[in-house]
Design a protein around this motif. Structure first.
Motif, PDB file in Angstrom:
ATOM      1  N   LEU A 332      29.443 -28.922  -6.069  1.00 52.09           N
ATOM      2  CA  LEU A 332      28.956 -27.805  -5.266  1.00 52.09           C
ATOM      3  C   LEU A 332      28.232 -26.804  -6.162  1.00 52.09           C
ATOM      4  O   LEU A 332      28.776 -26.356  -7.179  1.00 52.09           O
ATOM      5  N   PRO A 333      27.006 -26.433  -5.815  1.00 48.98           N
ATOM      6  CA  PRO A 333      26.251 -25.500  -6.656  1.00 48.98           C
ATOM      7  C   PRO A 333      26.696 -24.056  -6.439  1.00 48.98           C
ATOM      8  O   PRO A 333      27.108 -23.655  -5.351  1.00 48.98           O
ATOM      9  N   THR A 334      26.579 -23.283  -7.513  1.00 49.81           N
ATOM     10  CA  THR A 334      26.780 -21.843  -7.465  1.00 49.81           C
ATOM     11  C   THR A 334      25.556 -21.173  -8.071  1.00 49.81           C
ATOM     12  O   THR A 334      25.197 -21.443  -9.225  1.00 49.81           O
ATOM     13  N   ASN A 335      24.921 -20.300  -7.317  1.00 52.38           N
ATOM     14  CA  ASN A 335      23.775 -19.515  -7.782  1.00 52.38           C
ATOM     15  C   ASN A 335      23.970 -18.078  -7.306  1.00 52.38           C
ATOM     16  O   ASN A 335      24.150 -17.846  -6.112  1.00 52.38           O
ATOM     17  N   ILE A 336      23.945 -17.142  -8.224  1.00 54.57           N
ATOM     18  CA  ILE A 336      24.181 -15.740  -7.878  1.00 54.57           C
ATOM     19  C   ILE A 336      23.139 -14.874  -8.583  1.00 54.57           C
ATOM     20  O   ILE A 336      22.957 -14.979  -9.807  1.00 54.57           O
ATOM     21  N   TYR A 337      22.462 -14.014  -7.825  1.00 49.99           N
ATOM     22  CA  TYR A 337      21.537 -13.021  -8.356  1.00 49.99           C
ATOM     23  C   TYR A 337      22.205 -11.650  -8.256  1.00 49.99           C
ATOM     24  O   TYR A 337      22.893 -11.356  -7.267  1.00 49.99           O
ATOM     25  N   SER A 338      21.989 -10.824  -9.258  1.00 48.30           N
ATOM     26  CA  SER A 338      22.677  -9.522  -9.275  1.00 48.30           C
ATOM     27  C   SER A 338      21.741  -8.413  -9.731  1.00 48.30           C
ATOM     28  O   SER A 338      20.751  -8.647 -10.437  1.00 48.30           O
ATOM     29  N   LEU A 339      22.086  -7.204  -9.318  1.00 48.00           N
ATOM     30  CA  LEU A 339      21.409  -5.989  -9.751  1.00 48.00           C
ATOM     31  C   LEU A 339      22.475  -4.916  -9.925  1.00 48.00           C
ATOM     32  O   LEU A 339      23.250  -4.659  -8.999  1.00 48.00           O
ATOM     33  N   ASP A 340      22.561  -4.324 -11.100  1.00 54.75           N
ATOM     34  CA  ASP A 340      23.527  -3.235 -11.308  1.00 54.75           C
ATOM     35  C   ASP A 340      22.830  -2.034 -11.922  1.00 54.75           C
ATOM     36  O   ASP A 340      21.761  -2.161 -12.533  1.00 54.75           O
ATOM     37  N   TRP A 341      23.451  -0.859 -11.786  1.00 53.36           N
ATOM     38  CA  TRP A 341      22.795   0.379 -12.212  1.00 53.36           C
ATOM     39  C   TRP A 341      23.808   1.437 -12.614  1.00 53.36           C
ATOM     40  O   TRP A 341      24.987   1.398 -12.227  1.00 53.36           O
ATOM     41  N   PHE A 342      23.305   2.389 -13.402  1.00 52.35           N
ATOM     42  CA  PHE A 342      24.021   3.615 -13.749  1.00 52.35           C
ATOM     43  C   PHE A 342      22.973   4.712 -13.871  1.00 52.35           C
ATOM     44  O   PHE A 342      21.972   4.555 -14.579  1.00 52.35           O
ATOM     45  N   PHE A 343      23.207   5.835 -13.192  1.00 55.68           N
ATOM     46  CA  PHE A 343      22.233   6.928 -13.167  1.00 55.68           C
ATOM     47  C   PHE A 343      22.979   8.243 -13.267  1.00 55.68           C
ATOM     48  O   PHE A 343      23.811   8.559 -12.409  1.00 55.68           O
ATOM     49  N   ARG A 344      22.697   9.013 -14.324  1.00 59.33           N
ATOM     50  CA  ARG A 344      23.270  10.345 -14.504  1.00 59.33           C
ATOM     51  C   ARG A 344      22.116  11.320 -14.681  1.00 59.33           C
ATOM     52  O   ARG A 344      21.629  11.535 -15.800  1.00 59.33           O
ATOM     53  N   PRO A 345      21.650  11.948 -13.599  1.00 60.08           N
ATOM     54  CA  PRO A 345      20.517  12.879 -13.711  1.00 60.08           C
ATOM     55  C   PRO A 345      20.866  14.116 -14.524  1.00 60.08           C
ATOM     56  O   PRO A 345      20.022  14.668 -15.217  1.00 60.08           O
ATOM     57  N   PHE A 346      22.119  14.588 -14.438  1.00 63.02           N
ATOM     58  CA  PHE A 346      22.607  15.691 -15.262  1.00 63.02           C
ATOM     59  C   PHE A 346      24.111  15.527 -15.380  1.00 63.02           C
ATOM     60  O   PHE A 346      24.696  14.570 -14.842  1.00 63.02           O
ATOM     61  N   ASP A 347      24.767  16.429 -16.089  1.00 63.29           N
ATOM     62  CA  ASP A 347      26.138  16.171 -16.513  1.00 63.29           C
ATOM     63  C   ASP A 347      27.186  16.298 -15.414  1.00 63.29           C
ATOM     64  O   ASP A 347      28.345  15.967 -15.652  1.00 63.29           O
ATOM     65  N   LYS A 348      26.835  16.715 -14.209  1.00 61.79           N
ATOM     66  CA  LYS A 348      27.829  16.941 -13.162  1.00 61.79           C
ATOM     67  C   LYS A 348      27.842  15.870 -12.067  1.00 61.79           C
ATOM     68  O   LYS A 348      28.615  15.992 -11.106  1.00 61.79           O
ATOM     69  N   VAL A 349      27.041  14.832 -12.184  1.00 60.93           N
ATOM     70  CA  VAL A 349      27.038  13.790 -11.159  1.00 60.93           C
ATOM     71  C   VAL A 349      26.589  12.474 -11.786  1.00 60.93           C
ATOM     72  O   VAL A 349      25.724  12.451 -12.659  1.00 60.93           O
ATOM     73  N   GLU A 350      27.208  11.365 -11.342  1.00 61.70           N
ATOM     74  CA  GLU A 350      26.878  10.028 -11.819  1.00 61.70           C
ATOM     75  C   GLU A 350      26.852   9.063 -10.634  1.00 61.70           C
ATOM     76  O   GLU A 350      27.686   9.161  -9.730  1.00 61.70           O
ATOM     77  N   PHE A 351      25.911   8.135 -10.663  1.00 60.09           N
ATOM     78  CA  PHE A 351      25.808   7.080  -9.662  1.00 60.09           C
ATOM     79  C   PHE A 351      25.902   5.732 -10.378  1.00 60.09           C
ATOM     80  O   PHE A 351      25.247   5.521 -11.402  1.00 60.09           O
TER      81      PHE A 351
END
Length: 469
Positions: A332-351
């Protein structure tokens, strides 16, 4: 200095006499000549003041040096014992520190430094009626039961960090080994010690090699939680987390002073999470079907990062996983595509977060329904999912975290009773009472949709106290 000062005074006297004489014969002198005389007097006066200031400073310096010399001669006999006492105190203090280190240090047989790290974690929790008979359910169970509550320390962790010598071509050797007590059962006398992650790292300036057991290369990030430690937060709800043996290669490229590129590749052993691997497996295996065998897989990931201040940073990465897994005599084949991120525009919030799409994602720790049999055909089940988090580090002590995720398998490839979709949403507040003491309050809900049956919900609340060491 005295000769110069006398000459200046003589010149000033002559100039004054000339000025007086000029005043008595004012008609014999013109106005420009008088201005020249006055300007010269001003310059001489300024020079005189500067020389007087230098003389005062010189006298003060000589007096200070003489005072120190005399004071030293007079008090040398009194100061020597004080200096000896200070030296003795310092020697005693250093000896006490050496004794403390001798009592607390961990010494490896090869004489390289080893540090102990970890977390003593106490969790007390409340669950709703669809709790799957677990402390921290990752799905809402199909059947109803009584609401439960309790406490546990089995999510406590213990780790070893080590650093080795320089080796081939100047590479630096380091590593880590992390364990917990999440094996066994929920019984307080049956918390079995187990391995979580391990890494042996060989690092150069722009190249790294790692061999050990880690999360999948394409899913390196995790939400912040002290309630979900035994397995990664959002397990079965978008976070591909299963720790498995692997070898990684990483190459780093600089794109200026404030941006860069990371290219990573890995060879990984895949195995489906089942009751043998995890006694608290969170979803039923396909009825009547054998488990998948462990097989090698390949993964790749490319990350682009950029920073614009001490706190501002952006990371975006794309990844790919490929493998073929064998069940009975089928591949059985397994194929997975992914996209990950980290974004901190300033020191009080992170995505931060991750998205994936592929088939047979169970081999990386997702819901245990990576394949199925329909009309005599063996199929790898397509799946999409991911998770996202918003973090607010308001102060060095206080932070808020809101995160959620889901796994959504293609319903047409599922059989009755399989999980069509699993969603989870949580929020928590963390506070540091001390640099190594944290308290967290977390609450949320798991929503599970069963094929042909409908939705189930389970609420979960957790109070955590952690001592970091």
């Amino acid at each position: 200095m005295k000769c110069n000062l006398s000459a200046v005074r003589y010149q000033a006297s002559v100039a004054v006499m000339l000025a007086i004489g000029g005043a008595t014969v004012a008609h014999a002198q013109s106005a420009p000549e008088m201005r020249e005389v006055l300007n010269r007097l001003d310059r001489l006066e300024k020079d005189n003041q500067a020389l007087m200031q230098e003389l005062r400073l010189l006298r003060q310096e000589l007096a200070a040096r003489a005072g120190v010399s005399d004071g030293g001669a007079q008090t040398d006999g009194q100061q020597a014992p004080s200096a000896r006492e200070t030296t003795d105190e310092r020697i005693a203090l250093q000896q006490n520190r050496i004794d403390e280190l001798a009592q607390t240090k961990v010494e490896a047989s090869e004489k390289f430094p080893v540090r102990i790290t970890g977390m003593a974690l106490f969790n007390t929790y409340l669950n709703g009626r669809n709790n799957n008979n677990t402390e921290n359910p990752t799905i809402a169970s199909l059947d109803y039961a009584d609401a439960t509550g309790g406490a546990t320390v089995r999510q406590s962790t213990l780790g070893l960090l080590f650093n080795g010598p320089r080796t081939f071509l100047g590479g630096k050797v380091s590593g880590s080994l992390y364990m917990d007590f999440f094996g066994g059962s929920t019984s307080s006398l049956n918390h079995v010690f187990r391995l979580r992650t391990a890494a042996i790292n060989l690092d150069w300036a722009n190249t790294s090699i790692m061999a050990g057991q880690e999360k999948p290369l394409i899913s390196q990030r995790d939400p912040n939680s002290l309630a979900q430690v035994g397995v990664s937060p959002l397990t079965g709800a978008g976070n591909l987390w299963l720790w498995q043996p692997q070898i990684r290669l990483e190459q780093r490229f600089g794109l200026g002073n404030d941006s860069g590129l990371r290219v990573q590749a890995a060879a990984i052993q895949t195995s489906q999470l089942n009751a043998t691997i995890d006694p608290n497996a969170y979803a039923p295996s396909p009825t009547g079907l054998p488990p998948e065998d462990s097989n090698p897989a390949g993964e790749a990931r490319v990350e682009l990062w950029r920073r614009w201040s001490e706190t501002g940073r952006l990371e975006v990465a794309g990844g790919y996983h490929v493998s073929r897994n064998h069940v009975a005599r089928f591949s059985l084949p397994t194929n997975i595509y992914s996209l990950d991120w980290f974004f901190r525009p300033f020191d009080k919030v992170e995505f931060s977060g991750m998205f994936y799409h592929g088939r047979n994602v169970a081999v990386l720790g997702a819901l245990r329904q990576g394949f199925t049999v329909l009309h005599g055909r063996w199929l790898s089940v397509p799946s999409s999912g991911g998770w996202a988090q918003v973090r607010f580090p308001l102060t060095e002590r206080l932070s808020f975290n809101i995160y959620g995720g889901q796994q959504d398998d293609r319903n047409s490839d599922l059989v009755f009773g399989n999980i069509a979709k699993n969603q989870a949403y949580f929020s928590n507040v963390m506070y540091r009472f001390a640099p190594n003491v944290m308290v967290s309050l977390e609450g949320g809900q798991v929503r599970t949709t069963y094929a042909g049956t409908g939705n189930r919900f389970n609420d979960h609340y957790d109070l955590s106290i952690a001592y970091l060491f």
